[in-house]
Motif scaffolding. Structure first.
Motif, short mmCIF file in Angstrom:
data_model
loop_
_atom_site.label_atom_id
_atom_site.label_comp_id
_atom_site.label_asym_id
_atom_site.label_seq_id
_atom_site.Cartn_x
_atom_site.Cartn_y
_atom_site.Cartn_z
N LEU A 1 0.84 -1.20 0.00
CA LEU A 1 0.00 0.00 0.00
C LEU A 1 0.87 1.25 0.00
N ARG A 2 0.27 2.35 -0.46
CA ARG A 2 0.96 3.63 -0.42
C ARG A 2 0.61 4.36 0.88
N ILE A 3 1.66 4.87 1.54
CA ILE A 3 1.51 5.55 2.83
C ILE A 3 1.85 7.03 2.66
N GLN A 4 1.09 7.88 3.36
CA GLN A 4 1.35 9.32 3.37
C GLN A 4 1.70 9.74 4.79
N SER A 5 2.99 10.02 5.03
CA SER A 5 3.43 10.34 6.38
C SER A 5 3.07 11.77 6.76
N ALA A 6 3.19 12.07 8.05
CA ALA A 6 2.79 13.38 8.56
C ALA A 6 3.63 14.51 7.96
N ASP A 7 4.90 14.21 7.57
CA ASP A 7 5.75 15.27 7.03
C ASP A 7 5.61 15.41 5.51
N GLY A 8 4.57 14.73 4.92
CA GLY A 8 4.27 14.92 3.51
C GLY A 8 4.92 13.92 2.58
N ARG A 9 5.76 13.00 3.11
CA ARG A 9 6.37 12.00 2.24
C ARG A 9 5.35 10.94 1.85
N GLU A 10 5.48 10.43 0.62
CA GLU A 10 4.63 9.34 0.14
C GLU A 10 5.54 8.19 -0.30
N PHE A 11 5.26 6.99 0.18
CA PHE A 11 6.08 5.84 -0.19
C PHE A 11 5.22 4.59 -0.17
N LYS A 12 5.70 3.56 -0.89
CA LYS A 12 4.98 2.30 -0.95
C LYS A 12 5.68 1.30 -0.04
N THR A 13 4.90 0.57 0.74
CA THR A 13 5.49 -0.39 1.68
C THR A 13 4.51 -1.51 1.97
N THR A 14 4.97 -2.49 2.74
CA THR A 14 4.13 -3.63 3.11
C THR A 14 3.35 -3.31 4.38
N VAL A 15 2.05 -3.55 4.35
CA VAL A 15 1.19 -3.42 5.53
C VAL A 15 0.63 -4.80 5.84
N GLU A 16 0.93 -5.29 7.05
CA GLU A 16 0.43 -6.61 7.46
C GLU A 16 -0.69 -6.44 8.47
N ALA A 17 -1.79 -7.16 8.29
CA ALA A 17 -2.91 -7.14 9.24
C ALA A 17 -3.05 -8.54 9.83
N THR B 1 0.83 -3.69 11.01
CA THR B 1 2.27 -3.45 11.06
C THR B 1 2.70 -2.87 9.72
N ILE B 2 3.22 -1.63 9.77
CA ILE B 2 3.65 -0.92 8.56
C ILE B 2 5.18 -0.96 8.54
N THR B 3 5.74 -1.66 7.57
CA THR B 3 7.19 -1.80 7.48
C THR B 3 7.82 -0.48 7.06
N LEU B 4 8.82 -0.03 7.85
CA LEU B 4 9.50 1.23 7.57
C LEU B 4 10.96 0.96 7.23
N ALA B 5 11.41 1.43 6.10
CA ALA B 5 12.81 1.26 5.69
C ALA B 5 13.67 2.33 6.36
N ASP B 6 15.01 2.18 6.24
CA ASP B 6 15.94 3.12 6.88
C ASP B 6 15.68 4.55 6.47
N GLU B 7 15.41 4.75 5.16
CA GLU B 7 15.23 6.13 4.70
C GLU B 7 13.97 6.75 5.26
N VAL B 8 13.02 5.90 5.70
CA VAL B 8 11.80 6.42 6.30
C VAL B 8 12.01 6.67 7.79
N CYS B 9 12.71 5.70 8.45
CA CYS B 9 12.93 5.83 9.91
C CYS B 9 13.84 7.00 10.23
N GLY B 10 14.78 7.33 9.34
CA GLY B 10 15.75 8.36 9.64
C GLY B 10 16.84 7.80 10.52
N LEU B 11 17.66 8.67 11.07
CA LEU B 11 18.81 8.24 11.86
C LEU B 11 18.63 8.48 13.34
#
Length: 697
Positions: A226-242, A256-266
């Motif tokens: 699914l495509r996710i729209q984060s609070a800071d305006g980023r849009e990305f496609k990721t796996t959502v498990e129910a 559970t929404i899988t977040l990659a490194d570039e989404v999680c930040g540092l």
């Protein structure tokens, strides 16, 4: 878990029996029929309330047999003591003739049965029934504990997961973890953003169908891209498990929404979300160091600046303030630090006189400006004691670790050195670390000692040695005192007196405590793998008393290594407990929740020793070495030990005599009813763990 019907190799069931009986022959008359019935009986006899309490402390019993009265010690008193100890042990009362009134009173007081002591068949039947019931109760309690522990671990995993997790019921979010909060943001009313704003508009029909399938239990779990729209305006496609789940007894759908490194930040969290925090927001020294290690080893590495703060002339401040006032002053100093540092800075109270601060996205000069404000504010503070004003100042060292520095102990060294330079210059000032200045003072003994200690921590140059703790009155107890040694660069062994004072001043004692605990746990794993039921006494420093994350960390280690908590006995110095009574009591309670046992060290020299013991209820006390040193065969010295030992026994605490160097003193200690001894007479501290405890039974 100890299930009473665990069979031995010969097929017999083990029965741990405690008999309240004045006559040894009468006690034996109860034991023999149970052995005839097929039980492998291990039994002990108690005649007085004190002996009964000590027996309850020494080991776990499966059943207690008691007459109505043993020389003034009644079954009613025994039941009251049992209830006070919060132990689930069936107590069966035996008498010559059964009276209805006595039966009613016995059952009302908590007895499991009232039997005719001459009716052997009846005794065997009741013991058999009680053991079956006890086995079931203990099994149920065990699995309830495991269930609660499983829930706790699951909650901890949810809270610390990098992936965004939320639980949904009837279209509403009933739980969400910090990662979900960071991804979805907050509504103006403070609540979490709705799923409608998080899931891309075009993907919402597929998402709603997914929730519907899980709710109707058409599938157990399912994943969608699914495509996710984060609070800071980023849009990305990721796996959502129910998946189907339960929260607080309510059935729901866990997303559970899988977040990659570039989404999680540092962003790196220094204090785990699940760990308890200080009211001022301070983190423990252990968590500060582990969190800093994570930042230094991240790729790419974020900007980090450190500040090392030490209270000037701390020894004079202690003398002026006294214990109670000193604690208030230190809390006020912490409040000043937190006020100027700001909410985004991680602050740790390393030791009584030192604090460390971790800044991100600030230069050394910007950090130094904040440090200067702390110094100025603190210098204007004032406290009163007996009508006399008390003031305090501090020195602060600031550093920015080089890119090649990967260990926290190394990163803190430059800030510590700069702090010591500020102190040498008169104190109440800030010093930014300068490599040229640091090398110029490398021959300073105090600074060199701190650096050697940090290098040893970074290189793991420590080892454990052990001394056996021997039971003076026989019985199974394989226990060692754990001691620490440090190795210098040439491999020379240094005693604790050579490096502990430096560690205390540098705020490194919590790190050393955790090193010892972690190393001890690994040794315990090996001991148990070889079939040895070994216990260890591990000393905790005064700085660890206020480390609120110590017991959660310890619980996790015990769980991962599958070690029972009662293999560890944690020792706290009596003087440390006296200076921090509330912290000591809370720590001991937390340790007992993990089933760890506790000991008060250097016990008996304070006029209020017994008062502290009554408040803390430690499992053991280690008598101060002066007690044994003064033993010379005189009645006065013996009476002092007897008095302390008897008082400890009255509180259900066992005693350990320390620094036993001569065989001649063992007899006197045995006559004084001391329970255990440790000292050079038995064995010098050594890496060897093959002491033959059976020789002392």
């Amino acid at each position: 878990m100890s299930l009473v019907e665990k069979p031995q190799a010969n097929g017999q069931s083990v029965l741990r029996l405690l008999v309240l009986e004045e006559s040894a022959s009468e006690a034996q008359a109860l034991i023999d029929p149970l052995r005839d019935a097929g039980y492998a009986v291990t039994a002990a006899r108690a005649k007085t309330p004190l002996e009964f309490q000590v027996a309850l402390k020494k080991q776990e019993w499966d059943i207690i047999l008691s007459p109505l009265d043993v020389a003034g010690f009644t079954a009613k008193q025994a039941l009251a003591l049992l209830k006070h100890a919060k132990l689930d042990i069936p107590l069966v009362i035996l008498c010559e003739q059964i009276d209805d009134r006595e039966l009613t009173e016995a059952l009302r007081n908590g007895a499991r049965a009232l039997l005719n002591k001459r009716n052997i068949e009846q005794l065997q039947m009741v013991v058999d029934r009680e053991l079956r019931d006890l086995t079931q109760r203990r099994a149920r309690q065990y699995y309830e504990r495991m269930f609660r522990e499983s829930e706790r671990r699951c909650q901890s995993l949810l809270e610390t997961s990098r992936n965004a997790i939320a639980c949904v019921r009837a279209g509403k979010i009933i739980y969400n973890n910090p990662s979900f909060n960071a991804l979805a943001g907050k509504q103006p009313d403070g609540g979490a953003a709705s799923l409608n704003t998080l899931i891309h508009r075009d993907d919402q029909p597929a998402f709603l169908e997914l929730i519907k399938e899980i709710n109707h239990q058409q599938i157990g779990n399912k994943q969608l891209e699914l495509r996710i729209q984060s609070a800071d305006g980023r849009e990305f496609k990721t796996t959502v498990e129910a998946a189907s789940a339960h929260v607080n007894g309510q059935q729901c759908v866990q997303l559970t929404i899988t977040l990659a490194d570039e989404v999680c930040g540092l962003a790196v969290t220094v204090a785990p979300a699940a760990a308890p925090r200080d009211p001022l927001g301070l983190v423990s020294a252990g968590d500060f160091i582990s969190g800093l290690d994570g930042l230094l080893q991240a790729a790419p590495r974020p900007s980090v600046t450190l500040a090392y703060l030490e209270i000037d002339e701390f020894d004079k401040l202690k003398q002026s303030a006294g214990n109670a006032e000193l604690e208030t002053i230190i809390r006020d100093i912490a409040a000043v630090i937190v006020k100027h540092a700001g909410k985004d800075v991680t602050v740790s109270h390393n030791s009584a006189q030192t604090f460390t601060l971790l800044f991100s996205k600030l230069t050394a000069k910007q950090t130094a400006k904040i440090a200067q404000a702390i110094c100025q504010d603190l210098a204007q503070q004032s406290w009163q004691r007996n009508g006399q004003p008390i003031t305090a100042t501090c020195s602060i060292g600031v550093s920015s670790p080089d890119a090649d520095v990967k260990k926290s102990v190394s990163a803190l060294a430059d800030a510590d050195t700069a702090c010591q330079l500020a102190k040498q210059a008169g104190g109440n000032r800030v010093q930014i670390a300068d490599p040229a200045l640091n090398s110029a003072v490398s021959d300073d003994k105090a600074l060199a000692a701190r650096q050697h200690l940090r290098d040893a921590l970074a290189a793991n140059r420590f080892r454990l040695v052990y001394q056996p703790i021997v039971n003076l009155h026989g019985g199974p107890f394989q226990c060692y005192d754990v001691l620490m040694r440090m190795l210098d660069e040439q491999g020379k062994e240094l005693m604790p007196a050579d490096f502990m004072p430096t560690a205390e001043k540098a705020g490194l004692m919590p790190a050393l405590d955790r090193w010892v605990i972690a190393a001890t746990l690994q040794v315990l794993v090996k001991q148990r793998a070889s079939g040895k039921e070994t216990s260890f006494i591990v000393k905790l420093s005064e700085d660890s008393l206020n480390d609120q994350t110590l017991t959660p960390w310890l619980g996790k280690q015990l769980q991962e290594l599958q070690l029972p908590g009662d293999t560890l006995i944690f020792e706290i110095k009596e003087a440390s407990a006296a200076r921090h009574p509330a912290a000591a009591k809370q720590l001991m309670q937390n340790l007992k929740q993990l089933r760890c046992r506790t000991a008060l060290g250097h016990f008996g020299t304070d006029p209020r020793s017994l008062e502290y013991l009554d408040q803390l209820r430690a499992d053991f006390v280690k008598l101060a070495g002066s007690f044994v040193d003064k033993l010379s065969g005189g009645a006065k010295e013996e009476m002092m030990i007897k008095t302390v030992v008897q008082a400890a026994h009255d509180l259900g605490t066992l005693t350990i005599a320390t620094f036993v160097q001569e065989a001649s003193k063992m007899t006197t200690l045995w006559q004084c009813q001391v329970d255990y001894i440790v000292g050079f007479f038995l064995q010098v501290p050594d890496e060897d763990l093959s002491y033959n405890f059976d020789e002392n039974e």
